[in-house]
Design a protein around this motif. Structure first.
Motif, PDB file in Angstrom:
ATOM      1  N   SER A 102      -7.727 -10.102  12.854  1.00  0.00           N
ATOM      2  CA  SER A 102      -6.463  -9.982  13.574  1.00  0.00           C
ATOM      3  C   SER A 102      -5.542  -8.983  12.887  1.00  0.00           C
ATOM      4  CB  SER A 102      -5.774 -11.352  13.629  1.00  0.00           C
ATOM      5  OG  SER A 102      -4.480 -11.231  14.176  1.00  0.00           O
ATOM      6  N   ASP A 103      -4.702  -8.332  13.662  1.00  0.00           N
ATOM      7  CA  ASP A 103      -3.702  -7.437  13.084  1.00  0.00           C
ATOM      8  C   ASP A 103      -2.511  -8.216  12.527  1.00  0.00           C
ATOM      9  OD1 ASP A 103      -5.208  -5.218  13.722  1.00  0.00           O
ATOM     10  OD2 ASP A 103      -4.111  -4.784  15.564  1.00  0.00           O
ATOM     11  N   ARG A 104      -2.312  -9.445  13.016  1.00  0.00           N
ATOM     12  CA  ARG A 104      -1.187 -10.279  12.564  1.00  0.00           C
ATOM     13  C   ARG A 104      -1.543 -10.990  11.261  1.00  0.00           C
ATOM     14  NH1 ARG A 104       2.311 -12.737  16.828  1.00  0.00           N
ATOM     15  NH2 ARG A 104       1.983 -14.605  15.602  1.00  0.00           N
ATOM     16  N   VAL A 105      -0.686 -10.825  10.264  1.00  0.00           N
ATOM     17  CA  VAL A 105      -0.875 -11.467   8.964  1.00  0.00           C
ATOM     18  C   VAL A 105       0.315 -12.386   8.725  1.00  0.00           C
ATOM     19  CG1 VAL A 105      -1.130 -11.099   6.479  1.00  0.00           C
ATOM     20  CG2 VAL A 105      -2.147  -9.461   8.082  1.00  0.00           C
ATOM     21  N   ASN A 106       0.033 -13.657   8.457  1.00  0.00           N
ATOM     22  CA  ASN A 106       1.082 -14.626   8.112  1.00  0.00           C
ATOM     23  C   ASN A 106       1.387 -14.500   6.630  1.00  0.00           C
ATOM     24  OD1 ASN A 106       1.247 -16.023  10.697  1.00  0.00           O
ATOM     25  ND2 ASN A 106      -0.821 -16.706  10.210  1.00  0.00           N
ATOM     26  N   LEU A 107       2.663 -14.416   6.310  1.00  0.00           N
ATOM     27  CA  LEU A 107       3.105 -14.341   4.916  1.00  0.00           C
ATOM     28  C   LEU A 107       4.053 -15.493   4.627  1.00  0.00           C
ATOM     29  CD1 LEU A 107       4.019 -10.562   4.579  1.00  0.00           C
ATOM     30  CD2 LEU A 107       1.946 -11.683   3.798  1.00  0.00           C
ATOM     31  N   GLY A 108       3.953 -16.012   3.435  1.00  0.00           N
ATOM     32  CA  GLY A 108       4.874 -17.046   3.004  1.00  0.00           C
ATOM     33  C   GLY A 108       5.169 -16.899   1.539  1.00  0.00           C
ATOM     34  N   MET A 109       6.381 -17.226   1.135  1.00  0.00           N
ATOM     35  CA  MET A 109       6.769 -17.192  -0.269  1.00  0.00           C
ATOM     36  C   MET A 109       7.553 -18.440  -0.594  1.00  0.00           C
ATOM     37  SD  MET A 109       8.007 -13.296  -1.101  1.00  0.00           S
ATOM     38  CE  MET A 109       8.588 -12.739   0.512  1.00  0.00           C
ATOM     39  N   ALA A 110       7.267 -19.026  -1.730  1.00  0.00           N
ATOM     40  CA  ALA A 110       8.076 -20.110  -2.288  1.00  0.00           C
ATOM     41  C   ALA A 110       8.614 -19.574  -3.606  1.00  0.00           C
ATOM     42  CB  ALA A 110       7.241 -21.365  -2.500  1.00  0.00           C
ATOM     43  N   ILE A 111       9.880 -19.212  -3.601  1.00  0.00           N
ATOM     44  CA  ILE A 111      10.502 -18.572  -4.753  1.00  0.00           C
ATOM     45  C   ILE A 111      11.407 -19.590  -5.447  1.00  0.00           C
ATOM     46  CG2 ILE A 111      12.083 -16.753  -5.480  1.00  0.00           C
ATOM     47  CD1 ILE A 111      11.146 -15.151  -3.050  1.00  0.00           C
ATOM     48  N   VAL A 112      11.095 -19.860  -6.703  1.00  0.00           N
ATOM     49  CA  VAL A 112      11.904 -20.780  -7.510  1.00  0.00           C
ATOM     50  C   VAL A 112      12.904 -19.953  -8.302  1.00  0.00           C
ATOM     51  CG1 VAL A 112      11.874 -22.572  -9.284  1.00  0.00           C
ATOM     52  CG2 VAL A 112       9.963 -22.387  -7.646  1.00  0.00           C
ATOM     53  N   ARG A 137       0.832  -1.216   0.000  1.00  0.00           N
ATOM     54  CA  ARG A 137       0.000   0.000   0.000  1.00  0.00           C
ATOM     55  C   ARG A 137       0.864   1.263   0.000  1.00  0.00           C
ATOM     56  NH1 ARG A 137      -5.343  -0.138   2.200  1.00  0.00           N
ATOM     57  NH2 ARG A 137      -4.802   1.809   3.222  1.00  0.00           N
ATOM     58  N   GLY A 138       2.046   1.196  -0.585  1.00  0.00           N
ATOM     59  CA  GLY A 138       2.926   2.352  -0.646  1.00  0.00           C
ATOM     60  C   GLY A 138       3.676   2.634   0.644  1.00  0.00           C
ATOM     61  N   VAL A 139       3.533   1.775   1.654  1.00  0.00           N
ATOM     62  CA  VAL A 139       4.206   1.940   2.941  1.00  0.00           C
ATOM     63  C   VAL A 139       5.332   0.905   3.023  1.00  0.00           C
ATOM     64  CG1 VAL A 139       3.940   1.856   5.446  1.00  0.00           C
ATOM     65  CG2 VAL A 139       2.060   2.730   4.025  1.00  0.00           C
ATOM     66  N   THR A 140       6.531   1.364   3.311  1.00  0.00           N
ATOM     67  CA  THR A 140       7.696   0.479   3.407  1.00  0.00           C
ATOM     68  C   THR A 140       8.106   0.341   4.862  1.00  0.00           C
ATOM     69  OG1 THR A 140       8.437   1.195   1.221  1.00  0.00           O
ATOM     70  CG2 THR A 140      10.071   0.130   2.634  1.00  0.00           C
ATOM     71  N   ARG A 141       8.271  -0.923   5.273  1.00  0.00           N
ATOM     72  CA  ARG A 141       8.653  -1.220   6.660  1.00  0.00           C
ATOM     73  C   ARG A 141       9.730  -2.306   6.653  1.00  0.00           C
ATOM     74  NH1 ARG A 141       6.499   2.896   8.075  1.00  0.00           N
ATOM     75  NH2 ARG A 141       4.489   3.082   9.074  1.00  0.00           N
ATOM     76  N   PRO A 142      10.603  -2.287   7.664  1.00  0.00           N
ATOM     77  CA  PRO A 142      11.569  -3.389   7.792  1.00  0.00           C
ATOM     78  C   PRO A 142      10.837  -4.658   8.230  1.00  0.00           C
ATOM     79  CG  PRO A 142      11.793  -1.848   9.623  1.00  0.00           C
ATOM     80  CD  PRO A 142      10.774  -1.262   8.688  1.00  0.00           C
ATOM     81  N   VAL A 143      11.265  -5.784   7.680  1.00  0.00           N
ATOM     82  CA  VAL A 143      10.678  -7.083   8.034  1.00  0.00           C
ATOM     83  C   VAL A 143      11.782  -8.118   8.177  1.00  0.00           C
ATOM     84  CG1 VAL A 143       8.433  -6.697   6.924  1.00  0.00           C
ATOM     85  CG2 VAL A 143      10.299  -7.718   5.608  1.00  0.00           C
ATOM     86  N   ARG A 196      -0.568  -5.793  10.121  1.00  0.00           N
ATOM     87  CA  ARG A 196      -1.192  -5.105   8.992  1.00  0.00           C
ATOM     88  C   ARG A 196      -1.385  -3.620   9.254  1.00  0.00           C
ATOM     89  NH1 ARG A 196      -7.115  -4.891   8.995  1.00  0.00           N
ATOM     90  NH2 ARG A 196      -7.869  -5.557  11.025  1.00  0.00           N
ATOM     91  N   THR A 197      -1.526  -3.215  10.515  1.00  0.00           N
ATOM     92  CA  THR A 197      -1.716  -1.799  10.814  1.00  0.00           C
ATOM     93  C   THR A 197      -0.462  -0.981  10.489  1.00  0.00           C
ATOM     94  OG1 THR A 197      -1.083  -2.016  13.146  1.00  0.00           O
ATOM     95  CG2 THR A 197      -3.423  -2.319  12.605  1.00  0.00           C
ATOM     96  N   ASP A 198       0.711  -1.621  10.484  1.00  0.00           N
ATOM     97  CA  ASP A 198       1.942  -0.935  10.089  1.00  0.00           C
ATOM     98  C   ASP A 198       1.893  -0.483   8.633  1.00  0.00           C
ATOM     99  OD1 ASP A 198       3.021  -1.367  12.600  1.00  0.00           O
ATOM    100  OD2 ASP A 198       4.296  -3.047  11.963  1.00  0.00           O
TER     101      ASP A 198
END
Length: 184
Positions: A170-180, A124-130, A157-159
């Motif tokens: 919930s504010d917590r969102v689980n993210l996962g990526m499988a990058i080939v 959403r145009g917002v950059t945060r460290p992860v 998600r509120t960040d």
């Protein structure tokens, strides 16, 4: 003069070659997310068509991953839920059509053995460290072509300005990526 040319040739031969450029296979790579709804069930979706690259630097024995995900490429069980996550209160796909991730320089050995990968995520145009957890795999760090990098993490998600439905979602969102990874 001959000694000078020999010294220059020796220095050039010791210099590292260009950084290896590998790309993310957009057909076989995917990203997923899930968020708890009413503490009973989850809203989940997956994105196809991740684009990006993995650049390795032999001089520092590190790699940088860059990945872009088009929010419109989301697949969900329900068309109603899909419309909702694309709407302004969640991904706001009309104004922010892309999710972007770029890692910090990560030791090559970590790509094989697993560990923490830090970077910046833009939603959403917002950059945060992860920080993502990279799962171990059997790929040698010096040859990543054909490897699958699996990353998992949790964001708030509120960040990223996703403030809607806070009582039910919930504010917590689980993210996962499988990058080939594949050679260019």
């Amino acid at each position: 003069m001959r000694l000078l040319l020999s010294a220059i040739a020796l220095l050039l031969s010791a210099a590292p070659l260009y950084a290896a450029e590998l790309r993310i296979d957009p057909v076989r790579s995917k990203a997923e997310f899930s968020v708890r709804l009413l503490w009973v069930t989850s809203v989940a979706g997956s994105f196809q068509g991740i684009r990006g690259d993995l650049t390795t630097d032999p001089a520092t024995a590190t790699a940088v991953v860059r990945a872009d995900i088009d929010t419109e490429n989301i697949q969900m069980e329900s068309a109603r839920l899909r419309r909702w996550v694309l709407a302004p209160e969640f991904f706001d796909a009309e104004h922010h059509p892309r999710i972007h991730f770029v890692s910090q320089a990560t030791p090559l050995v970590l790509l094989s053995h697993g560990g923490e990968v830090t970077g910046e995520l833009t939603i959403r145009g917002v950059t945060r460290p992860v920080t993502f957890r990279l799962l171990a795999n059997r790929c040698p760090p010096e040859s990543m072509a054909g490897c699958v990098l699996q990353l998992q993490g949790i964001i708030d998600r509120t960040d990223f300005g996703m403030l809607g439905r806070r009582g039910a979602l919930s504010d917590r969102v689980n993210l996962g990526m499988a990058i080939v990874i594949e050679a260019m």
